[in-house]
Design an enzyme around this catalytic site. Structure first.
Site, PDB file in Angstrom:
ATOM      1  N   LYS A   1       0.882  -1.356  -0.148  1.00 47.06           N
ATOM      2  CA  LYS A   1       0.136   0.165  -0.066  1.00 47.06           C
ATOM      3  C   LYS A   1       0.752   1.193  -0.048  1.00 47.06           C
ATOM      4  O   LYS A   1       0.406   2.363  -0.793  1.00 47.06           O
ATOM      5  CB  LYS A   1      -1.021   0.112   1.254  1.00 47.06           C
ATOM      6  CG  LYS A   1      -2.168  -0.712   1.182  1.00 47.06           C
ATOM      7  CD  LYS A   1      -3.023  -0.225   2.349  1.00 47.06           C
ATOM      8  CE  LYS A   1      -2.586  -0.203   3.649  1.00 47.06           C
ATOM      9  NZ  LYS A   1      -2.283  -1.572   4.068  1.00 47.06           N
TER      10      LYS A   1
ATOM     11  N   ARG B   1     -10.232   1.319   8.988  1.00 47.17           N
ATOM     12  CA  ARG B   1     -10.351   0.194   8.947  1.00 47.17           C
ATOM     13  C   ARG B   1     -11.074  -0.740  10.009  1.00 47.17           C
ATOM     14  O   ARG B   1     -10.580  -1.813  10.441  1.00 47.17           O
ATOM     15  CB  ARG B   1      -8.821  -0.198   9.126  1.00 47.17           C
ATOM     16  CG  ARG B   1      -7.869   0.313  10.250  1.00 47.17           C
ATOM     17  CD  ARG B   1      -6.287   0.421   9.652  1.00 47.17           C
ATOM     18  NE  ARG B   1      -5.394  -0.422  10.033  1.00 47.17           N
ATOM     19  CZ  ARG B   1      -4.041  -0.227   9.831  1.00 47.17           C
ATOM     20  NH1 ARG B   1      -3.703   0.722   8.531  1.00 47.17           N
ATOM     21  NH2 ARG B   1      -3.202  -0.885  10.054  1.00 47.17           N
TER      22      ARG B   1
ATOM     23  N   ARG C   1      10.787  -7.093   5.416  1.00 45.58           N
ATOM     24  CA  ARG C   1      10.639  -5.381   5.080  1.00 45.58           C
ATOM     25  C   ARG C   1      11.519  -4.781   6.037  1.00 45.58           C
ATOM     26  O   ARG C   1      11.436  -4.893   7.150  1.00 45.58           O
ATOM     27  CB  ARG C   1       8.862  -5.314   5.479  1.00 45.58           C
ATOM     28  CG  ARG C   1       8.999  -3.567   5.070  1.00 45.58           C
ATOM     29  CD  ARG C   1       7.219  -3.393   5.151  1.00 45.58           C
ATOM     30  NE  ARG C   1       6.686  -3.484   6.096  1.00 45.58           N
ATOM     31  CZ  ARG C   1       5.462  -3.055   6.296  1.00 45.58           C
ATOM     32  NH1 ARG C   1       4.643  -2.660   5.214  1.00 45.58           N
ATOM     33  NH2 ARG C   1       4.606  -3.134   7.292  1.00 45.58           N
TER      34      ARG C   1
ATOM     35  N   ARG D   1      10.532  -2.631  11.312  1.00 46.70           N
ATOM     36  CA  ARG D   1       9.497  -1.890  11.988  1.00 46.70           C
ATOM     37  C   ARG D   1       9.328  -2.920  13.031  1.00 46.70           C
ATOM     38  O   ARG D   1       9.202  -4.053  13.034  1.00 46.70           O
ATOM     39  CB  ARG D   1       8.416  -1.649  11.096  1.00 46.70           C
ATOM     40  CG  ARG D   1       8.114  -0.586  10.470  1.00 46.70           C
ATOM     41  CD  ARG D   1       7.209  -0.275   9.510  1.00 46.70           C
ATOM     42  NE  ARG D   1       5.651  -0.770  10.202  1.00 46.70           N
ATOM     43  CZ  ARG D   1       4.511  -0.351   9.525  1.00 46.70           C
ATOM     44  NH1 ARG D   1       4.511  -0.069   8.494  1.00 46.70           N
ATOM     45  NH2 ARG D   1       3.415  -0.840   9.973  1.00 46.70           N
TER      46      ARG D   1
ATOM     47  N   ARG E   1      -1.832  -8.545  13.818  1.00 44.05           N
ATOM     48  CA  ARG E   1      -2.281  -7.323  12.815  1.00 44.05           C
ATOM     49  C   ARG E   1      -3.068  -8.071  11.592  1.00 44.05           C
ATOM     50  O   ARG E   1      -4.228  -7.535  11.241  1.00 44.05           O
ATOM     51  CB  ARG E   1      -1.083  -6.558  12.143  1.00 44.05           C
ATOM     52  CG  ARG E   1      -0.401  -5.556  13.231  1.00 44.05           C
ATOM     53  CD  ARG E   1       0.823  -5.277  12.922  1.00 44.05           C
ATOM     54  NE  ARG E   1       0.983  -4.353  11.540  1.00 44.05           N
ATOM     55  CZ  ARG E   1       1.993  -4.637  10.725  1.00 44.05           C
ATOM     56  NH1 ARG E   1       2.966  -5.243  11.027  1.00 44.05           N
ATOM     57  NH2 ARG E   1       1.994  -3.682   9.832  1.00 44.05           N
TER      58      ARG E   1
HETATM   59  P1  AMP Z   1       0.202   1.006   9.124  1.00 44.48           P
HETATM   60  O1  AMP Z   1       1.549   1.391   8.734  1.00 44.48           O
HETATM   61  O2  AMP Z   1      -1.099   1.526   8.272  1.00 44.48           O
HETATM   62  O3  AMP Z   1       0.164  -0.745   9.221  1.00 44.48           O
HETATM   63  O4  AMP Z   1      -0.411   1.324  10.462  1.00 44.48           O
HETATM   64  C1  AMP Z   1       0.628   0.736  11.685  1.00 44.48           C
HETATM   65  C2  AMP Z   1      -0.172   0.770  13.042  1.00 44.48           C
HETATM   66  O5  AMP Z   1      -0.816   2.276  13.107  1.00 44.48           O
HETATM   67  C3  AMP Z   1      -1.284  -0.198  13.112  1.00 44.48           C
HETATM   68  O6  AMP Z   1      -1.082  -1.502  13.219  1.00 44.48           O
HETATM   69  C4  AMP Z   1      -2.088   0.350  14.036  1.00 44.48           C
HETATM   70  O7  AMP Z   1      -1.536   0.195  15.445  1.00 44.48           O
HETATM   71  C5  AMP Z   1      -1.970   1.949  13.683  1.00 44.48           C
HETATM   72  N1  AMP Z   1      -3.062   2.521  13.064  1.00 44.48           N
HETATM   73  C6  AMP Z   1      -3.087   2.819  11.806  1.00 44.48           C
HETATM   74  N2  AMP Z   1      -3.962   3.384  11.182  1.00 44.48           N
HETATM   75  C7  AMP Z   1      -4.881   2.895  11.923  1.00 44.48           C
HETATM   76  C8  AMP Z   1      -6.541   3.214  12.099  1.00 44.48           C
HETATM   77  N3  AMP Z   1      -7.177   3.503  10.943  1.00 44.48           N
HETATM   78  N4  AMP Z   1      -6.898   2.614  13.350  1.00 44.48           N
HETATM   79  C9  AMP Z   1      -6.394   2.152  14.190  1.00 44.48           C
HETATM   80  N5  AMP Z   1      -5.114   2.029  14.342  1.00 44.48           N
HETATM   81  C10 AMP Z   1      -4.417   2.594  13.335  1.00 44.48           C
END
Ligand code: AMP
Length: 216
Positions: free
Chosen positions: A14, A89, A126, A158, A169
């Site tokens: 993404k 989400r 990654r 990460r 996740r």
């Molecule tokens: P991502 O980089 O999109 O995978 O986001 C990393 C982390 O940020 C996720 O695993 C959540 O802990 C938090 N996060 C990001 N976007 C959201 C969202 N829309 N709702 C809740 N937690 C979020």
């Protein structure tokens, strides 16, 4: 200028695809994950709280995320269009979408589709730049180990790309985010794009598919 939502399993590519799509349409790429990681880096009180959830691979509460995104979409660069990456989400966030997008609802929700076994492999290899978010992998590292080609920042794994956090996740994704496909589809806004191909091929297919759906 379009208002786009992009979702898909963690590790579906993404970040890279959203950057390209946002550049193609000239809209800001608004990634909630990147916003939260910036708050963590800045060491704010909010960032410290967010870090606890993120390191555990858990989602932050909906009300916090709705507030954060609502504020960001109110900024002047988001007046005419935007690309939302990582929001909504959960069903609660989807229901709050009207609140955050105001009078201008979204045009299209793109599901970047990559099978679970493929993303597990991608996520565990990654590596990311802590400064600019550039994405590398064990198989395609930066030219100087640990140093970002783009900005010179540190390239690391990460904290939420550990096996345990990845499992948590992906379970959240299956329970909370996957059902949003139906929600978007029921509104005639869902576009599914196959993300399981080389990056450039996915970008070309993604842009062509979105262009076709947005054409008057
Ligand atoms: P991502 O980089 O999109 O995978 O986001 C990393 C982390 O940020 C996720 O695993 C959540 O802990 C938090 N996060 C990001 N976007 C959201 C969202 N829309 N709702 C809740 N937690 C979020």
């Amino acid at each position: 200028m379009p208002r786009l939502i992009v979702f898909g399993r963690q590790g579906a590519g993404k970040g890279t695809q959203c950057e390209r799509l946002a550049a193609h349409y000239g809209v800001p790429h608004i990634s909630t994950g990147d916003m939260l990681r910036a708050a963590v880096r800045d060491g704010t009180e909010f960032g410290r709280k967010a870090k606890e959830y993120m390191d555990a691979g858990r989602l932050l509460p909906d009300d916090i995320m709705v507030g954060l995104v609502g504020e960001r979409l109110g900024a002047s660069d988001a007046t005419h269009g935007w690309l939302l990456d990582g929001f909504p989400r959960t069903p609660g966030q989807a229901e709050a979408l009207g609140e955050v997008t105001g009078d201008a609802p979204f045009d299209l929700a793109v599901d970047l589709d990559v099978p679970e076994e493929v993303v597990v492999e991608r996520l565990s290899s990654r590596r990311v730049c802590v400064e600019c978010g550039a994405i590398y992998s064990v198989a395609s590292p930066p030219a100087t180990p640990g140093v970002c080609d783009r900005c010179g920042g540190e390239v690391v794994q990460r904290a939420d790309d550990t096996e345990e956090a990845i499992r948590s996740r992906l379970a959240d994704y299956a329970q909370q985010t996957e059902p949003l496909k139906e929600w978007f589809d029921a509104r005639g806004k869902l576009l599914v794009v196959d993300g399981n191909a080389p990056t450039d091929e996915v970008s070309a297919a993604l842009i062509a598919a979105v262009d076709a759906r947005l054409a008057p």
